[in-house]
Design a protein around this motif. Structure first.
Motif, PDB file in Angstrom:
ATOM      1  N   SER A  65       0.828  -1.210   0.000  1.00 33.10           N
ATOM      2  CA  SER A  65       0.000   0.000   0.000  1.00 33.10           C
ATOM      3  C   SER A  65       0.866   1.265   0.000  1.00 33.10           C
ATOM      4  O   SER A  65       0.634   2.193  -0.782  1.00 33.10           O
ATOM      5  N   ILE A  66       1.856   1.288   0.869  1.00 31.11           N
ATOM      6  CA  ILE A  66       2.737   2.458   0.973  1.00 31.11           C
ATOM      7  C   ILE A  66       3.559   2.632  -0.303  1.00 31.11           C
ATOM      8  O   ILE A  66       3.730   3.754  -0.796  1.00 31.11           O
ATOM      9  N   ALA A  67       4.060   1.529  -0.859  1.00 26.84           N
ATOM     10  CA  ALA A  67       4.858   1.599  -2.093  1.00 26.84           C
ATOM     11  C   ALA A  67       4.017   2.114  -3.258  1.00 26.84           C
ATOM     12  O   ALA A  67       4.496   2.900  -4.083  1.00 26.84           O
ATOM     13  N   GLU A  68       2.764   1.695  -3.318  1.00 28.67           N
ATOM     14  CA  GLU A  68       1.868   2.164  -4.381  1.00 28.67           C
ATOM     15  C   GLU A  68       1.649   3.675  -4.270  1.00 28.67           C
ATOM     16  O   GLU A  68       1.747   4.400  -5.260  1.00 28.67           O
ATOM     17  N   LYS A  69       1.387   4.145  -3.059  1.00 29.27           N
ATOM     18  CA  LYS A  69       1.171   5.579  -2.851  1.00 29.27           C
ATOM     19  C   LYS A  69       2.431   6.386  -3.156  1.00 29.27           C
ATOM     20  O   LYS A  69       2.354   7.515  -3.635  1.00 29.27           O
ATOM     21  N   ALA A  70       3.600   5.795  -2.869  1.00 27.58           N
ATOM     22  CA  ALA A  70       4.873   6.475  -3.114  1.00 27.58           C
ATOM     23  C   ALA A  70       5.367   6.284  -4.555  1.00 27.58           C
ATOM     24  O   ALA A  70       6.421   6.789  -4.921  1.00 27.58           O
ATOM     25  N   LYS A  71       4.593   5.540  -5.341  1.00 27.78           N
ATOM     26  CA  LYS A  71       4.938   5.260  -6.743  1.00 27.78           C
ATOM     27  C   LYS A  71       6.315   4.605  -6.874  1.00 27.78           C
ATOM     28  O   LYS A  71       7.092   4.913  -7.781  1.00 27.78           O
ATOM     29  N   LEU A  72       6.605   3.680  -5.960  1.00 35.02           N
ATOM     30  CA  LEU A  72       7.853   2.926  -6.021  1.00 35.02           C
ATOM     31  C   LEU A  72       7.683   1.762  -6.981  1.00 35.02           C
ATOM     32  O   LEU A  72       6.791   0.928  -6.804  1.00 35.02           O
ATOM     33  N   ALA A  73       8.537   1.717  -7.984  1.00 34.99           N
ATOM     34  CA  ALA A  73       8.533   0.585  -8.906  1.00 34.99           C
ATOM     35  C   ALA A  73       9.480  -0.478  -8.341  1.00 34.99           C
ATOM     36  O   ALA A  73      10.642  -0.198  -8.067  1.00 34.99           O
ATOM     37  N   PHE A  74       8.949  -1.674  -8.136  1.00 35.27           N
ATOM     38  CA  PHE A  74       9.797  -2.771  -7.679  1.00 35.27           C
ATOM     39  C   PHE A  74       9.413  -4.030  -8.442  1.00 35.27           C
ATOM     40  O   PHE A  74       8.305  -4.160  -8.949  1.00 35.27           O
ATOM     41  N   LYS A  75      10.355  -4.950  -8.524  1.00 33.22           N
ATOM     42  CA  LYS A  75      10.162  -6.166  -9.311  1.00 33.22           C
ATOM     43  C   LYS A  75       9.564  -7.305  -8.494  1.00 33.22           C
ATOM     44  O   LYS A  75       8.786  -8.099  -9.007  1.00 33.22           O
ATOM     45  N   SER A  76       9.963  -7.400  -7.224  1.00 33.06           N
ATOM     46  CA  SER A  76       9.438  -8.488  -6.406  1.00 33.06           C
ATOM     47  C   SER A  76       9.570  -8.165  -4.929  1.00 33.06           C
ATOM     48  O   SER A  76      10.366  -7.305  -4.527  1.00 33.06           O
ATOM     49  N   TYR A  77       8.766  -8.876  -4.147  1.00 35.62           N
ATOM     50  CA  TYR A  77       8.796  -8.786  -2.689  1.00 35.62           C
ATOM     51  C   TYR A  77       8.664 -10.209  -2.177  1.00 35.62           C
ATOM     52  O   TYR A  77       7.803 -10.970  -2.636  1.00 35.62           O
ATOM     53  N   LYS A  78       9.511 -10.579  -1.248  1.00 39.50           N
ATOM     54  CA  LYS A  78       9.346 -11.842  -0.537  1.00 39.50           C
ATOM     55  C   LYS A  78       9.907 -11.635   0.857  1.00 39.50           C
ATOM     56  O   LYS A  78      10.659 -10.683   1.114  1.00 39.50           O
ATOM     57  N   SER A  79       9.528 -12.503   1.763  1.00 43.38           N
ATOM     58  CA  SER A  79      10.047 -12.362   3.117  1.00 43.38           C
ATOM     59  C   SER A  79      10.124 -13.715   3.795  1.00 43.38           C
ATOM     60  O   SER A  79       9.512 -14.691   3.351  1.00 43.38           O
ATOM     61  N   GLU A  80      10.875 -13.728   4.869  1.00 46.55           N
ATOM     62  CA  GLU A  80      10.964 -14.873   5.763  1.00 46.55           C
ATOM     63  C   GLU A  80      10.776 -14.324   7.168  1.00 46.55           C
ATOM     64  O   GLU A  80      11.218 -13.213   7.462  1.00 46.55           O
ATOM     65  N   ALA A  81      10.126 -15.086   8.020  1.00 50.93           N
ATOM     66  CA  ALA A  81       9.913 -14.634   9.390  1.00 50.93           C
ATOM     67  C   ALA A  81      10.177 -15.781  10.360  1.00 50.93           C
ATOM     68  O   ALA A  81       9.916 -16.943  10.047  1.00 50.93           O
ATOM     69  N   VAL A  82      10.697 -15.418  11.514  1.00 49.93           N
ATOM     70  CA  VAL A  82      10.917 -16.385  12.587  1.00 49.93           C
ATOM     71  C   VAL A  82      10.233 -15.851  13.839  1.00 49.93           C
ATOM     72  O   VAL A  82      10.527 -14.737  14.282  1.00 49.93           O
ATOM     73  N   GLY A  83       9.323 -16.629  14.379  1.00 46.06           N
ATOM     74  CA  GLY A  83       8.673 -16.296  15.637  1.00 46.06           C
ATOM     75  C   GLY A  83       9.303 -17.126  16.747  1.00 46.06           C
ATOM     76  O   GLY A  83       9.558 -18.318  16.569  1.00 46.06           O
ATOM     77  N   THR A  84       9.589 -16.502  17.869  1.00 48.71           N
ATOM     78  CA  THR A  84      10.237 -17.184  18.993  1.00 48.71           C
ATOM     79  C   THR A  84       9.256 -17.357  20.137  1.00 48.71           C
ATOM     80  O   THR A  84       8.709 -16.371  20.644  1.00 48.71           O
ATOM     81  N   LEU A  85       9.054 -18.601  20.527  1.00 43.61           N
ATOM     82  CA  LEU A  85       8.218 -18.954  21.669  1.00 43.61           C
ATOM     83  C   LEU A  85       9.159 -19.301  22.819  1.00 43.61           C
ATOM     84  O   LEU A  85      10.043 -20.147  22.662  1.00 43.61           O
ATOM     85  N   GLU A  86       8.988 -18.618  23.949  1.00 46.43           N
ATOM     86  CA  GLU A  86       9.890 -18.833  25.074  1.00 46.43           C
ATOM     87  C   GLU A  86       9.113 -19.058  26.363  1.00 46.43           C
ATOM     88  O   GLU A  86       8.032 -18.493  26.551  1.00 46.43           O
ATOM     89  N   LYS A  87       9.721 -19.852  27.248  1.00 40.06           N
ATOM     90  CA  LYS A  87       9.147 -20.034  28.576  1.00 40.06           C
ATOM     91  C   LYS A  87       9.526 -18.820  29.411  1.00 40.06           C
ATOM     92  O   LYS A  87      10.689 -18.499  29.574  1.00 40.06           O
ATOM     93  N   MET A  88       8.508 -18.137  29.914  1.00 41.96           N
ATOM     94  CA  MET A  88       8.692 -16.945  30.728  1.00 41.96           C
ATOM     95  C   MET A  88       8.033 -17.177  32.083  1.00 41.96           C
ATOM     96  O   MET A  88       7.424 -18.218  32.303  1.00 41.96           O
ATOM     97  N   GLU A  89       8.129 -16.179  32.953  1.00 45.54           N
ATOM     98  CA  GLU A  89       7.495 -16.290  34.264  1.00 45.54           C
ATOM     99  C   GLU A  89       6.002 -16.585  34.159  1.00 45.54           C
ATOM    100  O   GLU A  89       5.451 -17.365  34.920  1.00 45.54           O
ATOM    101  N   LYS A  90       5.332 -15.930  33.198  1.00 44.46           N
ATOM    102  CA  LYS A  90       3.892 -16.092  32.997  1.00 44.46           C
ATOM    103  C   LYS A  90       3.529 -17.377  32.255  1.00 44.46           C
ATOM    104  O   LYS A  90       2.368 -17.636  32.020  1.00 44.46           O
ATOM    105  N   GLY A  91       4.530 -18.115  31.796  1.00 41.65           N
ATOM    106  CA  GLY A  91       4.292 -19.305  30.982  1.00 41.65           C
ATOM    107  C   GLY A  91       4.921 -19.118  29.613  1.00 41.65           C
ATOM    108  O   GLY A  91       5.775 -18.259  29.415  1.00 41.65           O
ATOM    109  N   MET A  92       4.489 -19.904  28.647  1.00 43.17           N
ATOM    110  CA  MET A  92       5.029 -19.824  27.284  1.00 43.17           C
ATOM    111  C   MET A  92       4.441 -18.604  26.576  1.00 43.17           C
ATOM    112  O   MET A  92       3.224 -18.412  26.577  1.00 43.17           O
ATOM    113  N   LEU A  93       5.324 -17.777  25.999  1.00 44.78           N
ATOM    114  CA  LEU A  93       4.894 -16.574  25.284  1.00 44.78           C
ATOM    115  C   LEU A  93       5.650 -16.441  23.967  1.00 44.78           C
ATOM    116  O   LEU A  93       6.830 -16.784  23.885  1.00 44.78           O
ATOM    117  N   MET A  94       4.963 -15.916  22.957  1.00 40.62           N
ATOM    118  CA  MET A  94       5.644 -15.514  21.723  1.00 40.62           C
ATOM    119  C   MET A  94       6.326 -14.185  22.048  1.00 40.62           C
ATOM    120  O   MET A  94       5.655 -13.172  22.244  1.00 40.62           O
TER     121      MET A  94
END
Length: 144
Positions: A65-94
């Protein structure tokens, strides 16, 4: 556009620690407890995967959406994400989600602008802003 939107989903238990996640007019997907937990299943979307993906997809759609409004020409977009789940005082949390978006452009002079738009997308991503989880990005811009 209205100031309020709703999104409805349904979960129906199927067997073991598995269920069908559905929403009107969307494909149904199988969801389950992740394999790291007792009785969990390999190869099936878990709440932890969906939570991580929600931040990742929101970053992309906000960037588009932002790239379209800014008229940015780009060829491709891809991403990778890592979510971390950890044991905390309150229990397991992302506790963290780290997203590496890669945008390919063909004009080197647009590199700084592209990074700035990715950072702006991170700032305005409504899903990340709604989470207690720390969400960070590591933008990669390639010229090809």
């Amino acid at each position: 556009m209205s100031d309020t939107h709703t999104y409805s989903t349904s979960v129906e238990w199927t067997k073991q620690k598995r269920a069908a996640l559905s929403s009107a007019f969307l494909p149904t997907i199988e969801v389950a407890t992740p394999p790291q937990f007792p009785g969990g299943h390999e190869g099936i979307w878990s709440p932890e995967h969906l939570y991580t993906a929600a931040a990742e997809v929101c970053l992309m759609t906000t960037f588009l959406s932002i790239a379209e409004k800014a008229k940015l020409a780009f060829k491709s977009y891809k991403s990778e994400a890592v979510g971390t789940l950890e044991k905390m005082e309150k229990g397991m949390l992302m506790t963290k989600i780290h997203i590496k978006p890669t945008v390919v452009i063909d004009d080197e002079s647009q590199m700084e602008k592209t990074v700035q738009l990715l950072e702006k997308a991170e700032k305005y991503c409504l899903i990340s802003n709604s989470m207690k989880t720390e969400v960070t990005i590591e933008p990669i811009v390639l010229v090809k």
